[in-house]
Design a protein around this motif. Structure first.
Motif, PDB file in Angstrom:
ATOM      1  N   PHE A 173       0.846  -1.192   0.000  1.00  0.00           N
ATOM      2  CA  PHE A 173       0.000   0.000   0.000  1.00  0.00           C
ATOM      3  C   PHE A 173       0.884   1.245   0.000  1.00  0.00           C
ATOM      4  CE2 PHE A 173      -2.480   3.315   2.193  1.00  0.00           C
ATOM      5  CZ  PHE A 173      -3.566   3.373   1.336  1.00  0.00           C
ATOM      6  N   LEU A 174       0.939   1.903  -1.154  1.00  0.00           N
ATOM      7  CA  LEU A 174       1.708   3.138  -1.322  1.00  0.00           C
ATOM      8  C   LEU A 174       3.168   2.962  -0.936  1.00  0.00           C
ATOM      9  CD1 LEU A 174      -0.864   5.713   0.130  1.00  0.00           C
ATOM     10  CD2 LEU A 174      -0.536   5.041  -2.260  1.00  0.00           C
ATOM     11  N   GLY A 175       3.649   1.715  -0.981  1.00  0.00           N
ATOM     12  CA  GLY A 175       5.030   1.451  -0.625  1.00  0.00           C
ATOM     13  C   GLY A 175       5.323   1.564   0.859  1.00  0.00           C
ATOM     14  N   LEU A 176       4.281   1.742   1.678  1.00  0.00           N
ATOM     15  CA  LEU A 176       4.476   1.931   3.118  1.00  0.00           C
ATOM     16  C   LEU A 176       4.571   0.621   3.873  1.00  0.00           C
ATOM     17  CD1 LEU A 176       1.971   4.880   3.702  1.00  0.00           C
ATOM     18  CD2 LEU A 176       4.454   5.003   3.370  1.00  0.00           C
ATOM     19  N   PHE A 177       3.728  -0.340   3.498  1.00  0.00           N
ATOM     20  CA  PHE A 177       3.751  -1.639   4.163  1.00  0.00           C
ATOM     21  C   PHE A 177       3.165  -2.682   3.222  1.00  0.00           C
ATOM     22  CE2 PHE A 177      -0.181   0.514   5.244  1.00  0.00           C
ATOM     23  CZ  PHE A 177      -1.152  -0.449   5.040  1.00  0.00           C
ATOM     24  N   THR A 178       3.484  -3.927   3.486  1.00  0.00           N
ATOM     25  CA  THR A 178       3.002  -5.035   2.662  1.00  0.00           C
ATOM     26  C   THR A 178       2.022  -5.879   3.455  1.00  0.00           C
ATOM     27  OG1 THR A 178       4.879  -6.412   3.320  1.00  0.00           O
ATOM     28  CG2 THR A 178       5.124  -5.114   1.302  1.00  0.00           C
ATOM     29  N   PHE A 179       1.187  -6.572   2.738  1.00  0.00           N
ATOM     30  CA  PHE A 179       0.171  -7.427   3.354  1.00  0.00           C
ATOM     31  C   PHE A 179      -0.297  -8.421   2.317  1.00  0.00           C
ATOM     32  CE2 PHE A 179      -1.646  -3.597   1.601  1.00  0.00           C
ATOM     33  CZ  PHE A 179      -2.698  -4.053   0.829  1.00  0.00           C
ATOM     34  N   THR A 180      -1.051  -9.410   2.747  1.00  0.00           N
ATOM     35  CA  THR A 180      -1.607 -10.384   1.817  1.00  0.00           C
ATOM     36  C   THR A 180      -3.000  -9.936   1.380  1.00  0.00           C
ATOM     37  OG1 THR A 180      -2.362 -11.697   3.713  1.00  0.00           O
ATOM     38  CG2 THR A 180      -0.290 -12.351   2.662  1.00  0.00           C
ATOM     39  N   ALA A 181      -3.468 -10.470   0.262  1.00  0.00           N
ATOM     40  CA  ALA A 181      -4.697 -10.000  -0.386  1.00  0.00           C
ATOM     41  C   ALA A 181      -5.929  -9.982   0.511  1.00  0.00           C
ATOM     42  CB  ALA A 181      -4.973 -10.855  -1.634  1.00  0.00           C
ATOM     43  N   PRO A 182      -6.146 -10.961   1.421  1.00  0.00           N
ATOM     44  CA  PRO A 182      -7.360 -10.906   2.253  1.00  0.00           C
ATOM     45  C   PRO A 182      -7.495  -9.648   3.098  1.00  0.00           C
ATOM     46  CG  PRO A 182      -6.420 -13.105   2.321  1.00  0.00           C
ATOM     47  CD  PRO A 182      -5.425 -12.234   1.601  1.00  0.00           C
TER      48      PRO A 182
END
Length: 240
Positions: free
Chosen positions: A153-162
């Motif tokens: 998200f905007l290069g701020l943090f990563t997460f999985t699709a759910p």
């Protein structure tokens, strides 16, 4: 550049291309005052008393003013609608159309029901168009069917699709938008995901069967599966 855009547009599957085209034309038409948004919004009173049944459909095609928010929703519509139609619903155009029809019906029912509940009626009465909610539903369904896809998200943090719907919901709250639109999309998306993906596994029965008359409108495409590479018998291998 124009050729690239044309090729990208032509490569879209039929439902995605049709919905995106109608949505853009409707929104642009309202911005140019060719069409009046007052003739499109969801108004239960006019539907029941004036028989303006088209409002049950047209409210899904208007995305508001031609601004950054409009471009944002067009991107999500084009991306996730296309991903669903090309992957989860590949060769099943009728089933994909039925998913959108189911989602639109759930969203409309929730808004109409919420409008009759004390303390909630004021919030639901402000929801005049359900286009953004339907788009959010598609995002939700895609995220549940792709649980291992990593996103940023905007290069701020990563997460999985759910977690994508929750990230977008939090962003909407941060920028001051009403969370109701996104929450409605999540409700409709979860209803479809549960009935289509979870309930059949639990019970062995599938409740959301696409009616035959819808299937007759969208004959299934022939999905070509490449043949497996021929296997060489073990005895055919020799070692020098």
């Amino acid at each position: 550049m124009a050729q690239v855009v044309e090729d990208w547009y032509k490569q879209m599957p039929i439902i995605t291309r049709s919905y995106l085209t109608v949505s853009i034309l409707t929104t642009v038409g309202c911005s140019l005052e060719i069409i009046s948004a007052y003739d499109l919004y969801l108004n239960p009173t006019l539907v029941v008393k004036q028989y303006e049944f088209w409002r049950l459909i047209t409210n899904f095609f208007f995305f508001g003013k031609m601004d950054l928010d409009f471009l944002f929703h067009m991107f999500f519509l084009a991306r996730y609608c296309k991903l669903l139609e090309e992957n989860s619903f590949r060769g099943r155009t009728a089933d994909f159309f039925y998913m959108l029809l189911f989602g639109g019906t759930v969203l409309t029912a929730v808004v109409l029901t919420g409008g009759m509940i004390p303390y909630l009626s004021e919030s639901f009465s402000k929801i005049l168009f359900l286009s953004n909610s339907l788009t959010f539903m598609m995002v939700y369904v895609w995220s549940k069917r792709n649980p291992f896809v990593h996103m940023s998200f905007l290069g701020l943090f990563t997460f999985t699709a759910p977690y994508l719907p929750w990230v977008l919901l939090g962003f909407s709250v941060l920028v001051g938008s009403s969370p109701w639109v996104d929450l409605l999309g999540m409700v409709a998306g979860h209803a479809y995901y549960f009935l289509e993906d979870v309930y059949p596994i639990m019970t062995g029965r599938r409740l959301l069967k696409t009616p035959s008359f819808i299937k007759s409108l969208f004959p299934d495409e022939n999905v070509v599966v490449p043949p497996a590479a021929p296997r060489i018998p073990a005895q055919g291998l020799h070692r020098d």
